[in-house]
Design a protein around this motif. Structure first.
Motif, mmCIF file in Angstrom:
data_model
loop_
_atom_site.group_PDB
_atom_site.id
_atom_site.type_symbol
_atom_site.label_atom_id
_atom_site.label_comp_id
_atom_site.label_asym_id
_atom_site.label_seq_id
_atom_site.Cartn_x
_atom_site.Cartn_y
_atom_site.Cartn_z
ATOM 1 N N ARG A 86 0.830 -1.207 0.000
ATOM 2 C CA ARG A 86 0.000 0.000 0.000
ATOM 3 C C ARG A 86 0.868 1.261 0.000
ATOM 4 N N ARG A 87 1.889 1.307 0.834
ATOM 5 C CA ARG A 87 2.773 2.486 0.897
ATOM 6 C C ARG A 87 3.549 2.667 -0.404
ATOM 7 N N VAL A 88 4.020 1.581 -0.967
ATOM 8 C CA VAL A 88 4.773 1.670 -2.220
ATOM 9 C C VAL A 88 3.860 2.125 -3.354
ATOM 10 N N ALA A 89 2.667 1.560 -3.442
ATOM 11 C CA ALA A 89 1.725 1.957 -4.484
ATOM 12 C C ALA A 89 1.399 3.444 -4.372
ATOM 13 N N GLU A 90 1.172 3.908 -3.159
ATOM 14 C CA GLU A 90 0.877 5.324 -2.944
ATOM 15 C C GLU A 90 2.064 6.195 -3.364
ATOM 16 N N ALA A 91 3.276 5.798 -2.981
ATOM 17 C CA ALA A 91 4.467 6.568 -3.335
ATOM 18 C C ALA A 91 4.714 6.576 -4.845
ATOM 19 N N ALA A 92 4.352 5.483 -5.515
ATOM 20 C CA ALA A 92 4.543 5.374 -6.965
ATOM 21 C C ALA A 92 3.407 6.023 -7.745
ATOM 22 N N GLY A 93 2.298 6.313 -7.042
ATOM 23 C CA GLY A 93 1.141 6.885 -7.717
ATOM 24 C C GLY A 93 0.455 5.900 -8.646
ATOM 25 N N VAL A 94 0.393 4.642 -8.191
ATOM 26 C CA VAL A 94 -0.233 3.589 -9.002
ATOM 27 C C VAL A 94 -1.322 2.910 -8.184
ATOM 28 N N PRO A 95 -2.283 2.287 -8.857
ATOM 29 C CA PRO A 95 -3.302 1.539 -8.117
ATOM 30 C C PRO A 95 -2.670 0.369 -7.360
ATOM 31 N N LEU A 96 -3.227 0.051 -6.219
ATOM 32 C CA LEU A 96 -2.719 -1.046 -5.404
ATOM 33 C C LEU A 96 -2.649 -2.356 -6.189
ATOM 34 N N GLY A 97 -3.596 -2.580 -7.081
ATOM 35 C CA GLY A 97 -3.609 -3.793 -7.895
ATOM 36 C C GLY A 97 -2.388 -3.942 -8.788
ATOM 37 N N SER A 98 -1.737 -2.839 -9.103
ATOM 38 C CA SER A 98 -0.523 -2.905 -9.930
ATOM 39 C C SER A 98 0.586 -3.670 -9.239
ATOM 40 N N MET A 99 0.543 -3.656 -7.925
ATOM 41 C CA MET A 99 1.606 -4.319 -7.178
ATOM 42 C C MET A 99 1.615 -5.816 -7.475
ATOM 43 N N THR A 100 0.456 -6.444 -7.424
ATOM 44 C CA THR A 100 0.398 -7.886 -7.669
ATOM 45 C C THR A 100 0.497 -8.216 -9.156
#
Length: 181
Positions: free
Chosen positions: A34-48
Motif C-alpha cells: 500500500r505504501r509503495v503503491a501510494e508513493a509510486a502513484g499507481v493503483p494497489l492492484g498494480s503491485m500484484t
C-alpha cells in the motif's frame, strides 16, 4: 489516436523506485504494498500485477540498488589511470558516491541486514562485492582490492552513524595506508 490510460510501460520501474524511497524512509519492516503503491502513484492492484509478492518487489528494488552502486564503482575505476589517480578515484568514490546521501547509506544497510539473514539477498551482496572488486582490481592487486572494498564498507557504516562528516584528507590517508606507496 487516444492513449490507453492503463498502458504505462514505466510503471514497474516507478514502483521499484518508490519501493526504495519507502525503504529509505521507513525501513524494510515498514514497507508495504500500500505504501509503495501510494508513493509510486499507481493503483494497489498494480503491485500484484508486476510482482509476485513483497519479497519479489524487495529483491527487484535491492537488485537495482546494488547494480547502481556497482555501476558507480565501474564508472570511477573503469578506465586506465596511474596508481595515484586510482587512489584519488577511490577517495572520490567514497566521498562523492558512497557518502552522496543518507538515503543510499540507509538503503545499503537495510540490504545488509536482509543479506545477513537470507541467502537470496546474500547473493545480491555477493554479486555487488564481486563487481566492485573487479573494478578495484583494474588498478590494485586482488588482496588490496578486497581490503579497499572492506574499508569502503566500513567507512560507510561509520558515516551512517557519525554526526561528523569524514573529511577528504582522512579518507585519502586511509586509502594510502591500505594501498601503500
Amino acid at each position: 489516436m487516444a492513449t490507453n490510460p492503463r498502458y504505462d510501460p514505466e510503471r514497474r520501474d516507478r514502483i521499484i523506485d518508490a519501493c526504495l524511497d519507502v525503504i529509505a524512509e521507513r525501513g524494510v519492516a515498514g514497507t508495504t504494498h500500500r505504501r509503495v503503491a501510494e508513493a509510486a502513484g499507481v493503483p494497489l492492484g498494480s503491485m500484484t500485477y508486476h510482482f509476485d509478492g513483497m519479497d519479489d518487489l524487495l529483491r527487484a528494488a535491492f537488485t537495482r540498488l546494488s547494480h547502481t552502486i556497482a555501476d558507480g564503482f565501474e564508472a570511477r575505476l573503469g578506465h586506465d589511470m596511474t596508481r595515484d589517480q586510482a587512489k584519488d578515484a577511490v577517495v572520490d568514490l567514497i566521498q562523492q558516491d558512497v557518502f552522496a546521501g543518507h538515503r543510499e547509506l540507509v538503503l545499503s544497510h537495510e540490504l545488509y541486514t536482509l543479506a545477513a539473514r537470507d541467502e537470496r539477498y546474500r547473493e545480491l551482496t555477493t554479486a555487488w562485492m564481486a563487481r566492485s572488486r573487479v573494478a578495484l582490481e583494474r588498478h590494485f592487486d586482488p588482496t588490496t582490492a578486497r581490503l579497499l572494498d572492506a574499508t569502503i564498507e566500513g567507512i560507510s557504516i561509520h558515516s551512517a552513524l557519525d554526526v561528523t562528516p569524514t573529511d577528504r584528507a582522512l579518507i585519502r590517508e586511509l586509502v594510502d595506508r591500505v594501498v601503500g606507496p
